[in-house]
Design an enzyme around this catalytic site. Structure first.
Site, PDB file in Angstrom:
ATOM      1  N   GLU A   1     -78.111  -8.327  44.951  1.00  0.00           N
ATOM      2  CA  GLU A   1     -77.903  -9.227  43.816  1.00  0.00           C
ATOM      3  C   GLU A   1     -76.591  -8.826  43.150  1.00  0.00           C
ATOM      4  O   GLU A   1     -76.296  -7.636  43.010  1.00  0.00           O
ATOM      5  CB  GLU A   1     -79.060  -9.096  42.811  1.00  0.00           C
ATOM      6  CG  GLU A   1     -80.393  -9.571  43.353  1.00  0.00           C
ATOM      7  CD  GLU A   1     -80.408 -11.057  43.677  1.00  0.00           C
ATOM      8  OE1 GLU A   1     -79.797 -11.833  42.915  1.00  0.00           O
ATOM      9  OE2 GLU A   1     -81.008 -11.434  44.703  1.00  0.00           O
TER      10      GLU A   1
ATOM     11  N   ASP B   1     -64.556  -1.509  36.211  1.00  0.00           N
ATOM     12  CA  ASP B   1     -63.220  -2.087  36.012  1.00  0.00           C
ATOM     13  C   ASP B   1     -62.947  -2.345  34.533  1.00  0.00           C
ATOM     14  O   ASP B   1     -63.870  -2.606  33.759  1.00  0.00           O
ATOM     15  CB  ASP B   1     -63.131  -3.405  36.812  1.00  0.00           C
ATOM     16  CG  ASP B   1     -61.691  -3.845  37.010  1.00  0.00           C
ATOM     17  OD1 ASP B   1     -60.768  -3.033  36.822  1.00  0.00           O
ATOM     18  OD2 ASP B   1     -61.484  -5.030  37.340  1.00  0.00           O
TER      19      ASP B   1
ATOM     20  N   HIS C   1     -58.598   5.449  31.027  1.00  0.00           N
ATOM     21  CA  HIS C   1     -59.303   6.183  32.084  1.00  0.00           C
ATOM     22  C   HIS C   1     -60.137   7.321  31.488  1.00  0.00           C
ATOM     23  O   HIS C   1     -61.248   7.587  31.951  1.00  0.00           O
ATOM     24  CB  HIS C   1     -58.312   6.719  33.119  1.00  0.00           C
ATOM     25  CG  HIS C   1     -57.619   5.624  33.882  1.00  0.00           C
ATOM     26  ND1 HIS C   1     -58.305   4.548  34.422  1.00  0.00           N
ATOM     27  CD2 HIS C   1     -56.313   5.414  34.182  1.00  0.00           C
ATOM     28  CE1 HIS C   1     -57.443   3.737  35.030  1.00  0.00           C
ATOM     29  NE2 HIS C   1     -56.224   4.237  34.888  1.00  0.00           N
TER      30      HIS C   1
ATOM     31  N   ASN D   1     -55.903   1.561  45.534  1.00  0.00           N
ATOM     32  CA  ASN D   1     -55.410   2.086  44.246  1.00  0.00           C
ATOM     33  C   ASN D   1     -54.214   3.031  44.394  1.00  0.00           C
ATOM     34  O   ASN D   1     -53.547   3.358  43.404  1.00  0.00           O
ATOM     35  CB  ASN D   1     -56.535   2.769  43.450  1.00  0.00           C
ATOM     36  CG  ASN D   1     -57.525   1.798  42.828  1.00  0.00           C
ATOM     37  OD1 ASN D   1     -58.717   2.086  42.701  1.00  0.00           O
ATOM     38  ND2 ASN D   1     -57.047   0.614  42.429  1.00  0.00           N
TER      39      ASN D   1
HETATM   40  C1  IPE Z   1     -61.497  -1.995  41.819  1.00  0.00           C
HETATM   41  O1  IPE Z   1     -60.768  -2.302  40.701  1.00  0.00           O
HETATM   42  C2  IPE Z   1     -61.434  -0.528  42.092  1.00  0.00           C
HETATM   43  C3  IPE Z   1     -62.135   0.336  41.158  1.00  0.00           C
HETATM   44  C4  IPE Z   1     -62.824  -0.065  40.124  1.00  0.00           C
HETATM   45  C5  IPE Z   1     -62.047   1.735  41.443  1.00  0.00           C
HETATM   46  P1  IPE Z   1     -59.231  -2.776  40.777  1.00  0.00           P
HETATM   47  O2  IPE Z   1     -58.813  -2.929  39.366  1.00  0.00           O
HETATM   48  O3  IPE Z   1     -58.458  -1.846  41.622  1.00  0.00           O
HETATM   49  O4  IPE Z   1     -59.358  -4.164  41.516  1.00  0.00           O
HETATM   50  P2  IPE Z   1     -58.372  -5.412  41.540  1.00  0.00           P
HETATM   51  O5  IPE Z   1     -57.016  -4.890  41.916  1.00  0.00           O
HETATM   52  O6  IPE Z   1     -58.354  -6.005  40.167  1.00  0.00           O
HETATM   53  O7  IPE Z   1     -58.947  -6.361  42.542  1.00  0.00           O
HETATM   54  C1  IPE Z   2     -60.690   0.618  36.627  1.00  0.00           C
HETATM   55  O1  IPE Z   2     -59.884   0.190  35.569  1.00  0.00           O
HETATM   56  C2  IPE Z   2     -60.413   2.047  37.017  1.00  0.00           C
HETATM   57  C3  IPE Z   2     -59.769   2.202  38.331  1.00  0.00           C
HETATM   58  C4  IPE Z   2     -59.421   1.253  39.149  1.00  0.00           C
HETATM   59  C5  IPE Z   2     -59.501   3.562  38.737  1.00  0.00           C
HETATM   60  P1  IPE Z   2     -58.452  -0.427  35.827  1.00  0.00           P
HETATM   61  O2  IPE Z   2     -57.454   0.679  35.775  1.00  0.00           O
HETATM   62  O3  IPE Z   2     -58.428  -1.253  37.051  1.00  0.00           O
HETATM   63  O4  IPE Z   2     -58.313  -1.325  34.531  1.00  0.00           O
HETATM   64  P2  IPE Z   2     -57.688  -2.783  34.429  1.00  0.00           P
HETATM   65  O5  IPE Z   2     -58.300  -3.632  35.489  1.00  0.00           O
HETATM   66  O6  IPE Z   2     -56.211  -2.633  34.612  1.00  0.00           O
HETATM   67  O7  IPE Z   2     -58.066  -3.250  33.046  1.00  0.00           O
HETATM   68 MG    MG Z   3     -58.776  -3.217  37.426  1.00  0.00          MG
END
Ligand code: IPE
Ligand code: IPE
Ligand code: MG
Length: 228
Positions: free
Chosen positions: A195, A16, A33, A64
């Site tokens: 864990e 994330d 990304h 997503n």
């Molecule tokens: C979880 O991250 C999904 C992935 C890392 C693929 P999100 O960014 O989608 O999760 P939330 O929405 O903050 O809970």
């Molecule tokens: C994780 O990064 C990647 C995916 C969920 C595909 P995010 O796109 O959720 O990045 P943040 O949470 O907005 O920083």
């Molecule tokens: Mg995220």
């Protein structure tokens, strides 16, 4: 790093923070990304060297799809390019690719790419790289419970046999990057006695050194599984 009894066999990562990484640099989310894919490359290479049997990466959740169409399409494009550019290297390095989640929602050409990649690495055995795509743990558990019910009894063992992770070692360590402290529907069943480690590093900044450090922290944990 030597393989000790304190080494995890199966590590999973909620990758994330790509969006926040890009925002900090005034870049579009897709740049985050792209940088995230770079981090994946390095971490997959390191996984074998660190002696991991299995690495599971949360790449795209069943939630997503709620993101803007353009971002979803950027993510799909990056995934396809990653398979095209990196599969050879991973195949040679003994990586077996696996997908968890429900692939049925993907466009046929994307599914074809993914299924082809899985088939190409099916006989590899050094490290399993399981990528979670259109994955949601609640959906996985429902699918597994249905399959168990169709066979007879809904028991813990029968559900476990039908989870997407059925042929993988038990989850030892679950890491989430970016400072969020939640599971976001990832491996809810498998996390029962794993864990958990939450780190502030944004995913694109997560290096093999961070992974090695996570394994060291795991080595210091005392696991009890409900006993003494
Ligand atoms: C979880 O991250 C999904 C992935 C890392 C693929 P999100 O960014 O989608 O999760 P939330 O929405 O903050 O809970
Ligand atoms: C994780 O990064 C990647 C995916 C969920 C595909 P995010 O796109 O959720 O990045 P943040 O949470 O907005 O920083
Ligand atoms: Mg995220």
């Amino acid at each position: 790093m030597p393989l000790t009894s304190a080494s995890p066999r199966h590590v999973a990562i909620i990758m994330d923070g790509n969006g926040r990484w890009a925002k900090k640099r005034m870049l579009p989310r897709v740049a985050g990304h792209r940088a995230g894919v770079e981090a994946v490359r390095k971490i997959v290479r390191a996984a074998g060297d660190l002696g991991l049997e299995c690495l599971t990466l949360y790449a795209f959740s069943s939630e997503n799809w709620r993101r803007p169409e353009e971002e979803v399409s950027d993510l799909m494009g990056l995934m396809r390019r990653f398979i095209a550019s990196d599969l050879d290297e991973f195949a040679k390095a003994g990586v077996r690719l696996k997908v968890i989640g429900d692939l049925s929602r993907f466009a046929p050409e994307i599914r074809g790419d993914i299924e082809g990649a899985i088939a190409r690495t099916a006989t590899n055995s050094r490290t399993t790289l399981a990528v979670a795509l259109n994955y949601g743990a609640q959906d996985e558990i429902v699918r597994a419970a249905r399959a168990a019910a169709a066979e007879g009894a809904i028991t813990t063992e029968n559900i476990e046999r039908h989870l997407d992770t059925a042929d993988m070692p038990p989850l030892d360590l679950l890491i989430r990057t970016s400072g969020e402290v939640r599971l976001s529907n990832f491996l809810l069943w498998q996390a029962a006695y794993a864990e958990l480690l939450f780190v502030d590093t944004l995913w694109p900044d997560f290096t093999p050194e961070h992974l090695a450090d996570a394994l060291r922290q795991f080595g210091k944990r005392e696991r009890r599984f409900g006993g003494l």
